[in-house]
Design a protein around this motif. Sequence first.
Motif, mmCIF file in Angstrom:
data_model
loop_
_atom_site.group_PDB
_atom_site.id
_atom_site.type_symbol
_atom_site.label_atom_id
_atom_site.label_comp_id
_atom_site.label_asym_id
_atom_site.label_seq_id
_atom_site.Cartn_x
_atom_site.Cartn_y
_atom_site.Cartn_z
ATOM 1 N N CYS A 101 0.819 -1.226 0.000
ATOM 2 C CA CYS A 101 0.000 0.000 0.000
ATOM 3 C C CYS A 101 0.845 1.266 0.000
ATOM 4 O O CYS A 101 0.305 2.368 -0.103
ATOM 5 C CB CYS A 101 -0.880 0.024 1.239
ATOM 6 N N ARG A 134 -3.423 -3.097 4.986
ATOM 7 C CA ARG A 134 -3.812 -4.363 5.623
ATOM 8 C C ARG A 134 -2.834 -4.762 6.716
ATOM 9 O O ARG A 134 -3.134 -5.592 7.561
ATOM 10 C CB ARG A 134 -3.911 -5.474 4.566
ATOM 11 N N CYS A 135 -1.634 -4.197 6.683
ATOM 12 C CA CYS A 135 -0.645 -4.508 7.724
ATOM 13 C C CYS A 135 -0.797 -3.600 8.940
ATOM 14 O O CYS A 135 -0.096 -3.783 9.931
ATOM 15 C CB CYS A 135 0.764 -4.388 7.174
ATOM 16 N N THR A 137 -0.181 -0.216 9.411
ATOM 17 C CA THR A 137 0.943 0.690 9.692
ATOM 18 C C THR A 137 0.485 2.125 9.978
ATOM 19 O O THR A 137 1.295 3.057 9.938
ATOM 20 C CB THR A 137 1.933 0.708 8.498
#
Length: 156
Positions: A101, A134-135, A137
């Motif tokens: 992303c 999705r991670c 951050t």
Amino acid sequence: MAFAIKVNGNTHSVDADGDTPLLWVLRDVLGMTGTKFGCGMALCGACTVHLDGVAIRSCITPIDSIGTSAITTIETIGATAVGAKVQKAWLDREVVQCGYCQSGQIMSASALLASKPHPTDSEIDAAMSGNICRCGTYLRIREAIKQAAKSIEQRD
Ligand code: FES
Ligand code: FES
């Protein structure tokens, strides 16, 4: 049909249907694969580029709508003063996890700081709300934007 589009300071002649999304042209025709495909529906922000300095979703931007506007992608954002500060802050804060992303995140953050060098937390959240990670951050992204804003301030 042939379109002349200006990308990262160079004019390219592109033979494509007018409704072809800019994202496909960047990746498949021009070979600039730094801009990512996520949802294709303006819902994730992975495909964010600048059109005359404004962050847009290239997945829903037809090539025939661009005209003479200047497109900037992740490939050259580091050559701008604000983009360089943003990328340095991203590295300093170790923002990236999987990375998918992050081109879009950096393009949205750079557009924000170019137009608003001292954003509040709520302005940062509003500008970045369309960029999904999705991670997760998000906290590091916000800190990196603040660091970049501070370094821009020191330069001014
Ligand atoms: S791919 Fe364009 S917003 Fe998701
Ligand atoms: S860093 Fe993995 S999706 Fe954002």
